[in-house]
Design an enzyme around this catalytic site. Structure first.
Site, short mmCIF file in Angstrom:
data_model
loop_
_atom_site.label_atom_id
_atom_site.label_comp_id
_atom_site.label_asym_id
_atom_site.label_seq_id
_atom_site.Cartn_x
_atom_site.Cartn_y
_atom_site.Cartn_z
CB CYS A 1 -0.96 0.01 1.19
SG CYS A 1 -0.17 0.07 2.81
CG HIS B 1 -4.18 0.94 4.33
ND1 HIS B 1 -3.58 0.01 3.50
CD2 HIS B 1 -5.19 1.51 3.61
CE1 HIS B 1 -4.20 0.02 2.33
NE2 HIS B 1 -5.18 0.93 2.37
#
Length: 319
Positions: free
Chosen positions: A11, A258
């Site tokens: 990510c 994230h």
């Protein structure tokens, strides 16, 4: 826009690739690069960045156009299946490009897109002599306080004078000893692409924690209006207005988080949100939600483009 699947905890790199794709100047410079000398080099970051940006612009159904790029980073010591810091990866990619491209002119132009030139003044508080050095950065590291912040306030803090005493005292060539000093930084030149890193992570007693406090940032700003005292006497640029075009966002905690990205489309000027393979159109109001707040998605990297005449790469020299 094209989404990128989360391949081996990618990510962080996915979000950075969305910002590189939105930095169309890099794609144009890489298109001019004859890769004959680098073809087949699995460790060449510039080569694989060129390929993945081409794949992201293409219409062919390719599920993981970034897989080779991720394996290339893995061979350059950014391991797969490991969480990485986005700013560290970003700066390393730019340095790999500069080191690994065989076309030194184009490599220099890519670095110049981000190069912030500064003048550092170090004054000895014993004899008042001043040492001056010039250097450059590819990203502006902005310290975030635990209470209310603003982007302008963070930038002013970066450029304000600091007193260096005790173990931080600096060597004075005139005195021949380490003495308390005062250090100041002034801008010599601003780049086409101005990247800022909001330093939200703190190390304390062997652990790292994240500051989710608010840091409002504008969609457009003018350096010459907001920060008049940070320019060197040798600063000669006339255009200092910038427009935000990409935001790298961190969600979660320091050790378990994230990354996603907001990018502004070059043609329609609309904002888009990229969360790995999911991409959707959004709004400036949604981008503003990343200013910060407890347990919220917080802006970690900001990328601004200078408002000036249409950019053109330098013409190639022959002979």
């Amino acid at each position: 826009m094209r989404g990128l699947s989360n391949y081996c905890l990618s990510c962080c790199v996915n979000s950075l690739l969305q910002t590189f794709s939105a930095t169309w100047e890099i794609a144009e410079l890489l298109e001019r690069w004859d890769v004959a000398g680098a073809r087949g080099d699995a460790r060449n970051v510039a080569l694989h960045l060129k390929r993945v940006l081409e794949a992201m612009r293409g219409d062919l159904p390719q599920l993981t156009p970034h897989r080779d790029f991720l394996h290339c980073l893995d061979q350059n010591h950014f391991q797969l299946n490991v969480q990485h810091d986005a700013d560290e990866v970003f700066l390393s990619i730019l340095n790999f490009i500069h080191q690994q491209m065989d076309n030194r002119v184009l490599a220099g132009e890519i670095q110049d897109l981000y190069k912030i030139s500064v003048e550092t003044h170090l004054q000895c508080l014993k004899c008042n002599s001043i040492q001056t050095e010039t250097s450059y950065m590819l990203s502006l590291p902005l310290y975030v306080k635990e209470d209310d912040n603003s982007l302008e306030g963070c930038m002013n803090s970066f450029f304000e004078h600091q007193e260096l005493k005790g173990i931080n005292s600096c060597f004075c060539a005139h005195c021949g000893t380490k003495n308390p000093s005062r250090q100041g930084v002034k801008l010599l030149s601003l780049p086409r692409i101005l990247c800022m890193n909001l330093k939200r992570f703190r190390n304390s007693r062997g652990s790292t924690h994240k500051l989710d406090c608010r840091v409002p940032f504008p969609e457009t700003f003018d350096f010459s209006q907001s920060l008049q005292d940070v320019f060197s006497e040798n600063f000669a640029q006339n255009e200092c207005r910038y427009t935000l075009y990409a935001v790298v966002v961190h969600s979660g905690y320091a050790m378990f988080g994230h990354y996603t990205a907001y990018v502004r489309h070059r043609e329609n000027k609309c904002w888009y949100y990229a969360d790995d393979s999911h991409v959707q159109q959004t709004s400036w109001e949604e981008v503003q939600r990343t200013y910060g707040g407890r347990h919220s998605r917080t802006a970690y990297m900001l990328m601004y483009r200078r408002d000036s005449e249409e950019w053109r790469p330098r013409p190639e020299l022959s002979g």
